[in-house]
Design a protein around this motif. Sequence first.
Motif, PDB file in Angstrom:
ATOM      1  N   LYS A 102     -57.762 -32.096  65.074  1.00 35.89           N
ATOM      2  CA  LYS A 102     -56.639 -33.080  65.941  1.00 35.89           C
ATOM      3  C   LYS A 102     -56.210 -33.206  66.766  1.00 35.89           C
ATOM      4  CE  LYS A 102     -54.529 -34.290  61.415  1.00 35.89           C
ATOM      5  NZ  LYS A 102     -53.349 -34.523  60.574  1.00 35.89           N
ATOM      6  N   SER A 116     -47.173 -30.806  57.843  1.00 35.51           N
ATOM      7  CA  SER A 116     -48.617 -30.677  57.166  1.00 35.51           C
ATOM      8  C   SER A 116     -49.691 -31.527  58.305  1.00 35.51           C
ATOM      9  CB  SER A 116     -48.715 -30.808  56.253  1.00 35.51           C
ATOM     10  OG  SER A 116     -47.549 -31.800  55.724  1.00 35.51           O
ATOM     11  N   HIS A 125     -52.536 -24.597  60.668  1.00 36.65           N
ATOM     12  CA  HIS A 125     -52.583 -25.751  59.962  1.00 36.65           C
ATOM     13  C   HIS A 125     -53.492 -25.492  58.374  1.00 36.65           C
ATOM     14  CE1 HIS A 125     -55.687 -28.415  57.668  1.00 36.65           C
ATOM     15  NE2 HIS A 125     -54.285 -29.626  57.130  1.00 36.65           N
ATOM     16  N   ARG A 129     -51.102 -25.483  55.002  1.00 41.31           N
ATOM     17  CA  ARG A 129     -52.379 -26.341  53.654  1.00 41.31           C
ATOM     18  C   ARG A 129     -52.040 -25.485  51.949  1.00 41.31           C
ATOM     19  NH1 ARG A 129     -55.264 -31.722  53.530  1.00 41.31           N
ATOM     20  NH2 ARG A 129     -56.075 -31.453  50.991  1.00 41.31           N
ATOM     21  N   VAL A 183     -42.292 -39.810  45.410  1.00 44.40           N
ATOM     22  CA  VAL A 183     -41.912 -38.543  46.404  1.00 44.40           C
ATOM     23  C   VAL A 183     -40.489 -37.685  46.908  1.00 44.40           C
ATOM     24  CG1 VAL A 183     -42.215 -39.501  47.972  1.00 44.40           C
ATOM     25  CG2 VAL A 183     -43.392 -37.931  48.279  1.00 44.40           C
ATOM     26  N   LEU A 312     -43.082 -35.576  54.473  1.00 48.78           N
ATOM     27  CA  LEU A 312     -43.682 -35.608  53.354  1.00 48.78           C
ATOM     28  C   LEU A 312     -43.286 -36.803  52.969  1.00 48.78           C
ATOM     29  CD1 LEU A 312     -43.860 -32.107  51.812  1.00 48.78           C
ATOM     30  CD2 LEU A 312     -46.240 -33.396  52.607  1.00 48.78           C
ATOM     31  N   ALA A 315     -45.657 -39.796  54.455  1.00 50.05           N
ATOM     32  CA  ALA A 315     -46.502 -39.687  54.263  1.00 50.05           C
ATOM     33  C   ALA A 315     -46.729 -40.156  52.743  1.00 50.05           C
ATOM     34  CB  ALA A 315     -47.402 -38.701  54.296  1.00 50.05           C
ATOM     35  N   THR A 319     -48.165 -45.322  52.219  1.00 51.93           N
ATOM     36  CA  THR A 319     -49.159 -45.588  52.665  1.00 51.93           C
ATOM     37  C   THR A 319     -49.495 -46.228  51.018  1.00 51.93           C
ATOM     38  OG1 THR A 319     -48.805 -43.520  51.568  1.00 51.93           O
ATOM     39  CG2 THR A 319     -49.637 -43.395  53.517  1.00 51.93           C
ATOM     40  N   THR A 320     -48.737 -44.827  50.219  1.00 48.14           N
ATOM     41  CA  THR A 320     -49.207 -45.532  48.251  1.00 48.14           C
ATOM     42  C   THR A 320     -49.416 -47.148  48.005  1.00 48.14           C
ATOM     43  OG1 THR A 320     -48.815 -43.378  48.111  1.00 48.14           O
ATOM     44  CG2 THR A 320     -49.952 -44.509  46.166  1.00 48.14           C
ATOM     45  N   PRO A 380     -54.349 -47.670  54.230  1.00 45.21           N
ATOM     46  CA  PRO A 380     -52.583 -48.011  54.329  1.00 45.21           C
ATOM     47  C   PRO A 380     -52.684 -47.449  55.724  1.00 45.21           C
ATOM     48  CG  PRO A 380     -53.392 -47.162  51.712  1.00 45.21           C
ATOM     49  CD  PRO A 380     -54.506 -47.718  53.142  1.00 45.21           C
ATOM     50  N   LEU A 381     -53.880 -46.859  56.266  1.00 42.11           N
ATOM     51  CA  LEU A 381     -53.330 -45.825  57.745  1.00 42.11           C
ATOM     52  C   LEU A 381     -53.934 -46.559  58.205  1.00 42.11           C
ATOM     53  CD1 LEU A 381     -52.696 -42.487  57.347  1.00 42.11           C
ATOM     54  CD2 LEU A 381     -51.334 -44.252  57.772  1.00 42.11           C
ATOM     55  N   SER A 446     -60.315 -44.165  53.650  1.00 38.06           N
ATOM     56  CA  SER A 446     -58.743 -44.472  53.652  1.00 38.06           C
ATOM     57  C   SER A 446     -58.512 -43.382  53.519  1.00 38.06           C
ATOM     58  CB  SER A 446     -58.256 -45.158  51.774  1.00 38.06           C
ATOM     59  OG  SER A 446     -59.316 -46.125  52.132  1.00 38.06           O
ATOM     60  N   TYR A 448     -58.822 -40.011  54.481  1.00 41.62           N
ATOM     61  CA  TYR A 448     -59.592 -39.405  55.799  1.00 41.62           C
ATOM     62  C   TYR A 448     -60.527 -38.148  54.827  1.00 41.62           C
ATOM     63  CZ  TYR A 448     -60.466 -37.413  60.418  1.00 41.62           C
ATOM     64  OH  TYR A 448     -61.385 -37.135  61.082  1.00 41.62           O
ATOM     65  N   THR A 451     -61.441 -31.181  55.750  1.00 43.43           N
ATOM     66  CA  THR A 451     -60.320 -30.385  55.821  1.00 43.43           C
ATOM     67  C   THR A 451     -58.596 -30.973  56.756  1.00 43.43           C
ATOM     68  OG1 THR A 451     -60.363 -29.904  58.268  1.00 43.43           O
ATOM     69  CG2 THR A 451     -61.182 -28.270  56.455  1.00 43.43           C
ATOM     70  N   ARG A 452     -59.236 -31.687  57.150  1.00 42.20           N
ATOM     71  CA  ARG A 452     -58.102 -32.912  57.036  1.00 42.20           C
ATOM     72  C   ARG A 452     -57.669 -33.581  56.062  1.00 42.20           C
ATOM     73  NH1 ARG A 452     -54.466 -30.295  61.259  1.00 42.20           N
ATOM     74  NH2 ARG A 452     -52.844 -30.854  60.105  1.00 42.20           N
ATOM     75  N   ALA A 460     -51.266 -39.843  44.896  1.00 38.89           N
ATOM     76  CA  ALA A 460     -51.649 -41.521  44.804  1.00 38.89           C
ATOM     77  C   ALA A 460     -51.501 -42.325  44.262  1.00 38.89           C
ATOM     78  CB  ALA A 460     -51.901 -41.870  46.645  1.00 38.89           C
TER      79      ALA A 460
HETATM   80  C1  HEM Z   1     -52.886 -44.927  49.388  1.00 38.69           C
HETATM   81  C2  HEM Z   1     -52.348 -44.034  49.626  1.00 38.69           C
HETATM   82  C3  HEM Z   1     -52.694 -42.676  50.516  1.00 38.69           C
HETATM   83  C4  HEM Z   1     -53.583 -43.246  51.232  1.00 38.69           C
HETATM   84  C5  HEM Z   1     -54.569 -43.785  51.573  1.00 38.69           C
HETATM   85  C6  HEM Z   1     -53.078 -41.706  53.012  1.00 38.69           C
HETATM   86  C7  HEM Z   1     -54.238 -41.164  54.076  1.00 38.69           C
HETATM   87  C8  HEM Z   1     -54.158 -40.430  54.123  1.00 38.69           C
HETATM   88  C9  HEM Z   1     -54.542 -40.212  56.171  1.00 38.69           C
HETATM   89  C10 HEM Z   1     -55.448 -41.315  56.455  1.00 38.69           C
HETATM   90  C11 HEM Z   1     -54.472 -39.304  56.243  1.00 38.69           C
HETATM   91  C12 HEM Z   1     -55.013 -38.413  57.380  1.00 38.69           C
HETATM   92  C13 HEM Z   1     -54.186 -38.862  58.427  1.00 38.69           C
HETATM   93  C14 HEM Z   1     -54.709 -38.473  59.831  1.00 38.69           C
HETATM   94  O1  HEM Z   1     -55.561 -37.180  59.864  1.00 38.69           O
HETATM   95  O2  HEM Z   1     -53.990 -38.778  60.498  1.00 38.69           O
HETATM   96  C15 HEM Z   1     -53.316 -38.119  55.105  1.00 38.69           C
HETATM   97  C16 HEM Z   1     -52.372 -36.729  54.761  1.00 38.69           C
HETATM   98  C17 HEM Z   1     -51.899 -37.105  54.790  1.00 38.69           C
HETATM   99  N1  HEM Z   1     -51.140 -36.755  53.873  1.00 38.69           N
HETATM  100 FE1  HEM Z   1     -51.990 -39.027  52.281  1.00 38.69          FE
HETATM  101  N2  HEM Z   1     -52.400 -40.574  52.352  1.00 38.69           N
HETATM  102  C18 HEM Z   1     -51.752 -41.416  51.028  1.00 38.69           C
HETATM  103  C19 HEM Z   1     -50.604 -40.767  50.210  1.00 38.69           C
HETATM  104  C20 HEM Z   1     -50.521 -39.730  50.327  1.00 38.69           C
HETATM  105  C21 HEM Z   1     -49.445 -39.131  48.910  1.00 38.69           C
HETATM  106  C22 HEM Z   1     -48.305 -39.193  48.124  1.00 38.69           C
HETATM  107  C23 HEM Z   1     -48.666 -38.139  49.690  1.00 38.69           C
HETATM  108  C24 HEM Z   1     -47.751 -37.113  49.158  1.00 38.69           C
HETATM  109  C25 HEM Z   1     -46.829 -36.149  49.434  1.00 38.69           C
HETATM  110  C26 HEM Z   1     -49.598 -37.426  51.773  1.00 38.69           C
HETATM  111  C27 HEM Z   1     -49.606 -36.394  51.812  1.00 38.69           C
HETATM  112  C28 HEM Z   1     -50.450 -36.629  52.382  1.00 38.69           C
HETATM  113  C29 HEM Z   1     -50.221 -35.194  53.442  1.00 38.69           C
HETATM  114  C30 HEM Z   1     -49.019 -33.992  53.322  1.00 38.69           C
HETATM  115  C31 HEM Z   1     -51.381 -35.555  54.735  1.00 38.69           C
HETATM  116  C32 HEM Z   1     -51.849 -34.378  55.808  1.00 38.69           C
HETATM  117  C33 HEM Z   1     -52.862 -33.113  55.480  1.00 38.69           C
HETATM  118  C34 HEM Z   1     -53.648 -32.501  55.976  1.00 38.69           C
HETATM  119  O3  HEM Z   1     -54.088 -32.775  57.630  1.00 38.69           O
HETATM  120  O4  HEM Z   1     -53.433 -31.493  55.886  1.00 38.69           O
HETATM  121  N3  HEM Z   1     -50.350 -38.668  50.986  1.00 38.69           N
HETATM  122  N4  HEM Z   1     -53.231 -39.836  54.784  1.00 38.69           N
END
Ligand code: HEM
Length: 511
Positions: A102, A116, A125, A129, A183, A312, A315, A319-320, A380-381, A446, A448, A451-452, A460
Amino acid sequence: MKTALRLTITLLGTYLFFWILRAAYRLFFHPLSRYPGPLLAAISKPWYEWYWNFYQKGQLVFEIERLHERLGPVIRIAPNELHINDPDMFLEITKVGSQFTKDPGFYDYITFPGTSIGETDPIRHRIRRQVLTPAFSPLRVQEIAPMVRAKVDRLLERFDEFAARSEPVNMFRATKAFTMDVVSTIVFGKGLGCIDDPEFRNQFIEYLHSTFEMGWTATAFPNLTAFSLSLPEWVSEKLFPIPIMEFKKKCIGLMDNYLQDRDAPTLHAQNGANKKTDFDRSIAIDLLVDPESAKDHSTLDASQLAEEVIMLLSAGNDTTSDAMISGTYQILKHSEIHEKLAQELQQAFPSVHDDITYERIKKLPYLTAVIKEILRYSSPLPGKAPRIVPQDGWTLYGHKLPPKTVINTSAYLLNKHQRVWSEPSKFIPERWLEGDSAHLDKYMASFYRGTRQCLGKDLAFCEMYTLLANLFRKFHVEIHNTTDDDMKWIDLLFTYFVGRNLHVALRRRVE
Ligand code: HEM
């Protein structure tokens, strides 16, 4: 006086001269000068980004879309940055063993570093994780599915109140209240009570959205942001007030309360109850404060803990909810999809009083196709997710890129790439049920990939299945006074809806 004036002019002249030389280098001699893209972007990232994201309000992703249409799959969007719109290159960047990391130049300014989501160092990271995985694993989600279901039941009771008054429901607020209560229950051990608020209001979302409205200046002008962060907290609070910092203080308070309650020699135990099973535990906080959670994990101080909690909550909320809001509108807009979904749910659950559990609904093929299509369609992102080319460089279409080049991809564009998706601008759940549809999963950007990839993916899915299945089985749902214009969004890191958003009229089914 004259000397001061002369000194100022000399300094300004020197800076201008340096700026012109640097611009010439970036335009004609930089390793990325071979790639097409806007002149301003090649010369100055801050002003280009500021123009499209701040001045034009979250429009960069759409400008990038137009540029790709004109200039092809690779464009230069900053002196040292490319944007790639090619699903196979996305798979390459995110494949197992990929060394892409990143970009701190982005994540340090839009997240809390070290969390995270914000941690850019791959080793640190991996540790974070590992610590958090048990809180969001498929097994854990299975365990918390009844809690999610209870929140849905409560939300539907609230819908009854609106139905009784013949009042439309603001689905934007209602859905966000639901995801926030889920959440926050996972993160704090208890919900923030948003579903019970008469208007589904939610202070955290308000803090978050007002932060994001100013957020693009932070990535456009990282030096200014770094300067503000380097000041003592009380000074930067006055000079650069950021709403999320106010919320951080509240989070520290909530976590203090949680940890005190958790560790207090228990009143409960004296009453014969066991505090460990009695207490509503926050698995996330318990894991974060436990040095044994993962090898090399060191416990966090109150500020770091609050920052992880905020990440957290952020995130897991917009999104959801944004996916479900956009998806509900699409289902309601397409009566044939709405009918098919209602029929599948009725066949699976012949009585409206049947127990609609996650265990059972996740096996329903049409609902599954609808949810996948919602995720593809809503992205969503939506915007860029910058990654750094590893130490050995990277060969892109036969040309070697130097290490540290920043490569961006966008979920919004990948999820509608013509090579993978037919009629990508249309909402077509059936695409996920066709004979050759199995390969589509890997192209869905959606969450990603690699590992990330999103840590909350299973949660979700659980929220989406549970809310949508219960809503469409138990209620007649109709769009109320909402048009495509009301559903327009801009990219403020999240899909930020700018219209009056989705309102629906609801009536309980009574078969
Ligand atoms: C439809 C729902 C969701 C979508 C589309 C989504 C999408 C994403 C995406 C695209 C990333 C990568 C972001 C990046 O690299 O810039 C991400 C990372 C992450 N999301 Fe979600 N997310 C959703 C729901 C959730 C939920 C419910 C949680 C719970 C807390 C969550 C927690 C995280 C965390 C902790 C990361 C970081 C993971 C890492 O880098 O190891 N997300 N999400």
